[in-house]
Design an enzyme around this catalytic site. Structure first.
Site, PDB file in Angstrom:
ATOM      1  N   THR A   1       0.826  -1.215   0.000  1.00 19.37           N
ATOM      2  CA  THR A   1       0.000   0.000   0.000  1.00 19.37           C
ATOM      3  C   THR A   1       0.856   1.259   0.000  1.00 19.37           C
ATOM      4  OG1 THR A   1      -1.773  -1.148   1.130  1.00 19.37           O
ATOM      5  CG2 THR A   1      -1.782   1.237   1.323  1.00 19.37           C
ATOM      6  N   SER A  26       1.709  -7.569  -1.080  1.00 22.05           N
ATOM      7  CA  SER A  26       2.495  -8.560  -0.334  1.00 22.05           C
ATOM      8  C   SER A  26       1.848  -9.942  -0.286  1.00 22.05           C
ATOM      9  CB  SER A  26       2.796  -8.059   1.080  1.00 22.05           C
ATOM     10  OG  SER A  26       1.643  -8.052   1.876  1.00 22.05           O
ATOM     11  N   THR A  73       1.669  -4.459   4.112  1.00 24.03           N
ATOM     12  CA  THR A  73       1.516  -4.799   5.533  1.00 24.03           C
ATOM     13  C   THR A  73       0.890  -6.186   5.761  1.00 24.03           C
ATOM     14  OG1 THR A  73      -0.644  -3.711   5.674  1.00 24.03           O
ATOM     15  CG2 THR A  73       1.292  -2.373   6.205  1.00 24.03           C
ATOM     16  N   ASP A  74       0.202  -6.715   4.733  1.00 22.25           N
ATOM     17  CA  ASP A  74      -0.541  -7.964   4.965  1.00 22.25           C
ATOM     18  C   ASP A  74       0.352  -9.139   5.358  1.00 22.25           C
ATOM     19  OD1 ASP A  74      -2.869  -6.652   4.457  1.00 22.25           O
ATOM     20  OD2 ASP A  74      -3.191  -7.496   2.459  1.00 22.25           O
TER      21      ASP A  74
HETATM   22  N1  ASP Z   1      -2.530  -4.994   0.241  1.00 20.44           N
HETATM   23  C1  ASP Z   1      -1.438  -4.456   0.928  1.00 20.44           C
HETATM   24  C2  ASP Z   1      -0.251  -5.397   0.928  1.00 20.44           C
HETATM   25  O1  ASP Z   1       0.492  -5.389  -0.012  1.00 20.44           O
HETATM   26  C3  ASP Z   1      -1.823  -4.034   2.304  1.00 20.44           C
HETATM   27  C4  ASP Z   1      -0.880  -3.018   2.818  1.00 20.44           C
HETATM   28  O2  ASP Z   1       0.228  -2.867   2.348  1.00 20.44           O
HETATM   29  O3  ASP Z   1      -1.265  -2.319   3.779  1.00 20.44           O
HETATM   30  O4  ASP Z   1      -0.035  -6.137   1.862  1.00 20.44           O
END
Ligand code: ASP
Length: 329
Positions: free
Chosen positions: A15, A61, A94-95
């Site tokens: 993100t 991710s 973050t995932d």
């Molecule tokens: N969908 C995102 C990821 O790549 C979520 C994030 O980065 O907050 O994990």
């Protein structure tokens, strides 16, 4: 004049590298930005560190595979081995951030700072959190305090040990926490405040390194619940996995079919770990573990137990040795 630390920023996506169609769209977005664009958005950063950057990959991710994880770790280790580099910052979705951070925490051999950072809102959002998170991550990696702490995770003004941190919220900017152990410190008004150091074995002191890794064995996670079937375990056995982590109930307690499924898996030489669906606490060892060939995950959640089990299986299939890794790492 004070010599500025030399850091390298590695971009992997997430993100923090994403944009949406307008400023109020906070969840439907896609990865659009390269890491150099993220850096360009941080005012005054040239007074904190001399920064280089590299794009490792640029994905959400959830798309990260074992192969990509090893590639990322290898790139980081090469940088840490370079005497001209003082530390590394990694932007990441973050995932699955906690999985990558814990993997690097177990395989990297260095005392230099390595800091993961992400954001919960895309760069196009009102009150986007990425730029400040990244600024703080660079400050942290440039600091003397961050040396020798293992891999760190920086979000929303606090930093955590990769071993303990987990994503706790689906959308809020205060998404990461280490509920039992707390943060290692905070960044306030541009200053690093270190409160504590992690006691679990990491980086230089582990038995794992990228030199003798080979291909990571496949490890499945199976989620246990009332009225669970056995078919997931049978499918994992059929797929030839090296290990199974069960996200069991409570203190690692198993439904009847989980018990039977794991027993069959252990019978086929698959190494099985009891973790828990419960977000905090320790899965304690049980007197039944040894006779049933099972391992208790300690305080590792299922996704981190999978990372440790994959690495453990590159060294041994001995249950006692792997339990010892879970007790100490
Ligand atoms: N969908 C995102 C990821 O790549 C979520 C994030 O980065 O907050 O994990």
């Amino acid at each position: 004049m004070k010599r500025l630390p030399r850091l390298v920023l590695l971009g992997t996506g997430g993100t923090i590298a994403s944009t949406a169609s307008d400023a109020t769209t906070l969840s439907d977005y896609s990865v659009t930005e390269n890491v150099d664009a993220l850096l360009a958005g941080i005012p005054g950063i040239e007074q904190v560190a001399r920064l280089g950057y590299q794009q490792v990959f640029n994905v959400d991710s959830r798309e990260i595979t074992n192969g990509m994880l090893v590639r990322l770790a290898t790139q980081v280790q090469d940088l840490l081995d370079d005497p001209k580099v003082d530390g590394v910052v990694i932007t990441h979705g973050t995932d699955t951030l906690e999985e990558s951070a814990y993997f690097l925490n177990l395989v990297l051999k260095s005392r230099k700072p390595v800091v993961f950072v992400g954001s919960m809102r895309p760069g196009s959002a009102i009150s986007a959190d990425g730029a400040l998170n990244l600024y703080n991550a660079i400050l942290l990696a440039a600091s003397r305090e961050a040396r020798g702490l293992g891999v760190l995770v920086m979000l929303n003004d606090r930093f955590f040990a990769a071993r303990f941190v987990t994503k706790m919220n689906t959308t809020r900017v205060e998404a990461f926490d280490a509920p039992d152990q707390g943060s290692l410190g905070a960044i306030c008004q541009g200053r690093v405040h270190l409160f504590q150091a992690p006691a679990c074995v990491h980086t230089e002191k582990t038995d794992f390194s990228l030199d003798d890794l080979g291909v990571l064995p496949s490890v499945d996670i199976v989620y246990d619940h009332q009225s669970a079937g056995m078919h997931h375990y049978l499918a994992s056995i059929k797929a030839g996995v090296g290990g199974i982590v069960v996200a069991a109930c409570g203190n690692g307690s198993l439904s009847p079919n989980a018990e039977e499924g794991l027993s069959r898996a252990v019978g086929k030489g698959i190494v099985c770990v009891r973790s828990s669906r419960v977000p905090t606490g320790i899965v304690t060892r049980s007197q039944h573990d040894e006779p049933h060939g099972l391992i208790a995950s300690n305080s590792l959640n299922p996704q981190k137990a999978r990372i440790l089990l994959m690495l453990a299986l590159t060294q041994t299939t001995d249950r006692t040795r792997i339990q010892d890794y879970f007790d100490r790492y």
